[in-house]
Motif scaffolding. Structure first.
Motif, PDB file in Angstrom:
ATOM      1  N   ILE A  72      -1.887  -7.714   0.593  1.00 39.38           N
ATOM      2  CA  ILE A  72      -0.704  -7.825   1.768  1.00 39.38           C
ATOM      3  C   ILE A  72      -0.515  -7.182   2.497  1.00 39.38           C
ATOM      4  O   ILE A  72      -1.915  -6.712   3.765  1.00 39.38           O
ATOM      5  CB  ILE A  72      -0.765  -5.659   0.742  1.00 39.38           C
ATOM      6  CG1 ILE A  72      -0.971  -6.431  -0.471  1.00 39.38           C
ATOM      7  CG2 ILE A  72       0.671  -4.964   1.337  1.00 39.38           C
ATOM      8  CD1 ILE A  72      -1.032  -4.644  -1.090  1.00 39.38           C
ATOM      9  N   SER A  73       0.624  -7.582   3.471  1.00 40.10           N
ATOM     10  CA  SER A  73       0.929  -8.057   4.445  1.00 40.10           C
ATOM     11  C   SER A  73       2.304  -7.499   4.787  1.00 40.10           C
ATOM     12  O   SER A  73       2.939  -6.536   3.870  1.00 40.10           O
ATOM     13  CB  SER A  73       1.180  -9.430   5.137  1.00 40.10           C
ATOM     14  OG  SER A  73       1.659  -9.316   4.361  1.00 40.10           O
ATOM     15  N   SER A  74       2.650  -6.547   6.396  1.00 38.93           N
ATOM     16  CA  SER A  74       3.983  -6.126   6.767  1.00 38.93           C
ATOM     17  C   SER A  74       4.765  -7.257   8.133  1.00 38.93           C
ATOM     18  O   SER A  74       4.185  -7.828   8.647  1.00 38.93           O
ATOM     19  CB  SER A  74       3.012  -4.670   7.198  1.00 38.93           C
ATOM     20  OG  SER A  74       4.908  -4.512   7.958  1.00 38.93           O
ATOM     21  N   ILE A 118      17.344 -11.198  -3.201  1.00 40.85           N
ATOM     22  CA  ILE A 118      16.406 -12.758  -3.564  1.00 40.85           C
ATOM     23  C   ILE A 118      15.778 -12.093  -2.031  1.00 40.85           C
ATOM     24  O   ILE A 118      14.820 -13.132  -2.041  1.00 40.85           O
ATOM     25  CB  ILE A 118      18.014 -14.046  -2.666  1.00 40.85           C
ATOM     26  CG1 ILE A 118      18.988 -14.239  -3.404  1.00 40.85           C
ATOM     27  CG2 ILE A 118      17.373 -14.921  -2.177  1.00 40.85           C
ATOM     28  CD1 ILE A 118      19.911 -15.016  -3.813  1.00 40.85           C
ATOM     29  N   TYR A 119      15.924 -12.115  -0.791  1.00 42.95           N
ATOM     30  CA  TYR A 119      15.314 -12.158   0.572  1.00 42.95           C
ATOM     31  C   TYR A 119      14.063 -11.069  -0.224  1.00 42.95           C
ATOM     32  O   TYR A 119      13.001 -10.952  -0.392  1.00 42.95           O
ATOM     33  CB  TYR A 119      16.063 -11.479   1.294  1.00 42.95           C
ATOM     34  CG  TYR A 119      15.055 -11.186   2.590  1.00 42.95           C
ATOM     35  CD1 TYR A 119      14.122 -11.798   2.847  1.00 42.95           C
ATOM     36  CD2 TYR A 119      14.967  -9.861   3.233  1.00 42.95           C
ATOM     37  CE1 TYR A 119      13.519 -11.307   4.462  1.00 42.95           C
ATOM     38  CE2 TYR A 119      13.775  -9.183   3.543  1.00 42.95           C
ATOM     39  CZ  TYR A 119      13.056 -10.619   5.045  1.00 42.95           C
ATOM     40  OH  TYR A 119      12.200 -10.346   5.159  1.00 42.95           O
ATOM     41  N   SER A 120      14.333 -10.257  -0.891  1.00 41.74           N
ATOM     42  CA  SER A 120      13.136  -9.499  -1.309  1.00 41.74           C
ATOM     43  C   SER A 120      12.163  -9.458  -2.150  1.00 41.74           C
ATOM     44  O   SER A 120      11.236  -9.829  -2.097  1.00 41.74           O
ATOM     45  CB  SER A 120      13.794  -7.551  -2.424  1.00 41.74           C
ATOM     46  OG  SER A 120      14.290  -6.667  -1.103  1.00 41.74           O
ATOM     47  N   THR A 121      12.881 -10.654  -3.488  1.00 43.65           N
ATOM     48  CA  THR A 121      11.840 -11.626  -4.067  1.00 43.65           C
ATOM     49  C   THR A 121      10.578 -12.210  -3.194  1.00 43.65           C
ATOM     50  O   THR A 121       9.800 -12.106  -3.976  1.00 43.65           O
ATOM     51  CB  THR A 121      12.449 -12.235  -5.300  1.00 43.65           C
ATOM     52  OG1 THR A 121      13.483 -11.253  -6.109  1.00 43.65           O
ATOM     53  CG2 THR A 121      12.169 -13.129  -6.517  1.00 43.65           C
ATOM     54  N   TYR A 122      11.380 -12.977  -2.635  1.00 42.33           N
ATOM     55  CA  TYR A 122      10.825 -13.871  -2.129  1.00 42.33           C
ATOM     56  C   TYR A 122       9.483 -13.171  -1.145  1.00 42.33           C
ATOM     57  O   TYR A 122       8.013 -13.576  -0.971  1.00 42.33           O
ATOM     58  CB  TYR A 122      11.336 -14.537  -0.838  1.00 42.33           C
ATOM     59  CG  TYR A 122      10.682 -15.024   0.894  1.00 42.33           C
ATOM     60  CD1 TYR A 122       9.719 -16.288   0.387  1.00 42.33           C
ATOM     61  CD2 TYR A 122      10.282 -14.425   2.025  1.00 42.33           C
ATOM     62  CE1 TYR A 122       9.093 -16.654   0.694  1.00 42.33           C
ATOM     63  CE2 TYR A 122       9.159 -15.216   2.486  1.00 42.33           C
ATOM     64  CZ  TYR A 122       8.976 -15.797   2.184  1.00 42.33           C
ATOM     65  OH  TYR A 122       7.962 -17.393   2.955  1.00 42.33           O
ATOM     66  N   LEU A 123      10.242 -12.031  -0.188  1.00 41.59           N
ATOM     67  CA  LEU A 123       9.251 -11.265  -0.345  1.00 41.59           C
ATOM     68  C   LEU A 123       8.042 -10.468  -0.870  1.00 41.59           C
ATOM     69  O   LEU A 123       6.465 -10.772  -0.600  1.00 41.59           O
ATOM     70  CB  LEU A 123       9.367  -9.624   0.714  1.00 41.59           C
ATOM     71  CG  LEU A 123      10.003  -9.364   1.987  1.00 41.59           C
ATOM     72  CD1 LEU A 123      10.742  -8.008   2.404  1.00 41.59           C
ATOM     73  CD2 LEU A 123       9.676 -10.303   3.236  1.00 41.59           C
ATOM     74  N   LEU A 124       8.063 -10.440  -2.083  1.00 45.51           N
ATOM     75  CA  LEU A 124       7.150 -10.262  -3.749  1.00 45.51           C
ATOM     76  C   LEU A 124       5.811 -11.151  -3.408  1.00 45.51           C
ATOM     77  O   LEU A 124       4.878 -11.041  -3.489  1.00 45.51           O
ATOM     78  CB  LEU A 124       7.531 -10.242  -4.861  1.00 45.51           C
ATOM     79  CG  LEU A 124       7.053  -9.165  -5.477  1.00 45.51           C
ATOM     80  CD1 LEU A 124       6.046  -8.285  -5.379  1.00 45.51           C
ATOM     81  CD2 LEU A 124       7.641  -9.218  -6.644  1.00 45.51           C
ATOM     82  N   LYS A 127       3.568 -10.856  -1.040  1.00 45.35           N
ATOM     83  CA  LYS A 127       3.263  -9.450  -1.063  1.00 45.35           C
ATOM     84  C   LYS A 127       3.429  -8.754   0.807  1.00 45.35           C
ATOM     85  O   LYS A 127       2.549  -8.084   0.781  1.00 45.35           O
ATOM     86  CB  LYS A 127       1.478  -9.957  -0.881  1.00 45.35           C
ATOM     87  CG  LYS A 127       0.944 -10.007  -2.678  1.00 45.35           C
ATOM     88  CD  LYS A 127      -0.226  -9.149  -3.017  1.00 45.35           C
ATOM     89  CE  LYS A 127      -0.574 -10.494  -4.128  1.00 45.35           C
ATOM     90  NZ  LYS A 127      -2.414  -9.815  -4.336  1.00 45.35           N
ATOM     91  N   ILE A 128       4.467  -8.708   0.850  1.00 43.43           N
ATOM     92  CA  ILE A 128       5.395  -7.921   1.976  1.00 43.43           C
ATOM     93  C   ILE A 128       5.465  -6.500   1.560  1.00 43.43           C
ATOM     94  O   ILE A 128       6.182  -6.493   1.157  1.00 43.43           O
ATOM     95  CB  ILE A 128       6.530  -8.556   2.686  1.00 43.43           C
ATOM     96  CG1 ILE A 128       5.502 -10.229   2.934  1.00 43.43           C
ATOM     97  CG2 ILE A 128       6.461  -7.680   3.992  1.00 43.43           C
ATOM     98  CD1 ILE A 128       4.777 -10.632   3.948  1.00 43.43           C
TER      99      ILE A 128
END
Length: 180
Positions: A72-74, A118-124, A127-128
């Motif tokens: 997990i990262s940020s 779309i953006y949030s799925t990429y983040l998932l 593991k952002i």
């Protein structure tokens, strides 16, 4: 609904099998939303199909050379503020198009949830941790849309999603703080 909830429960636990549940649940929703003229939601679910495959690969093989699990990262607050501004502008532009040139219902809201999802799925898939904050907002707005379209079970599903996104953020944040 079962597959969608299973997807989130497995994602909270960072279990790669979440993407198999995601693939099949989104296949079903792609068809349902297209039939209901929620065109951006239908497009979004088609995107989720592809991201389920990519997410599986990313979680399973991204650090295979180092023999490490993806952590997990940020992105941090400044990067997220810039992204929110950029995605909001994109949502307004696409929403205008959907409102004026298609038969889409809730053109601006549907576009907003689609662009940010779309953006949030990429983040998932990477593991952002901020993905869960975005999902809380997206899912809350989606509840409103689905209630108005009389998709009551889907609205309930998204209420459950909202709760699970809060749980996921809490769990992931705890793990992130332990490792950093």
């Amino acid at each position: 609904m079962f597959l969608s909830i299973l997807y989130l429960l497995l994602a909270i636990k960072q279990n790669v099998w979440c993407f198999v549940a995601a693939f099949f649940s989104t296949l079903i929703y792609t068809i349902i939303f297209f039939d209901a003229s929620l065109l951006m939601d239908s497009f979004l679910n088609a995107y989720y199909l592809l991201m389920a495959i990519y997410g599986w690969y990313s979680w399973k093989y991204s650090n295979i050379k180092e023999n490490k699990e993806l952590k997990i990262s940020s992105f941090g607050i400044k990067a997220n503020i810039k992204i929110v501004i950029l995605l909001s502008i994109l949502s307004l532009i696409l929403g205008f198009y959907m409102q004026n040139y298609t038969s889409a219902d809730f053109a601006y809201l549907d576009t907003f949830t689609t662009v940010f999802a779309i953006y949030s799925t990429y983040l998932l898939t990477k593991k952002i941790i901020e993905n869960w904050i975005y999902w809380i907002v997206i899912d809350t707005v989606s509840i409103y849309i689905y209630l108005n379209k009389e998709f009551y079970l889907t609205a309930i599903l998204f209420a459950i999603y909202t709760i699970l996104a809060i749980v996921a953020f809490t769990n992931w944040k705890s793990e992130y703080e332990k490792t950093n």
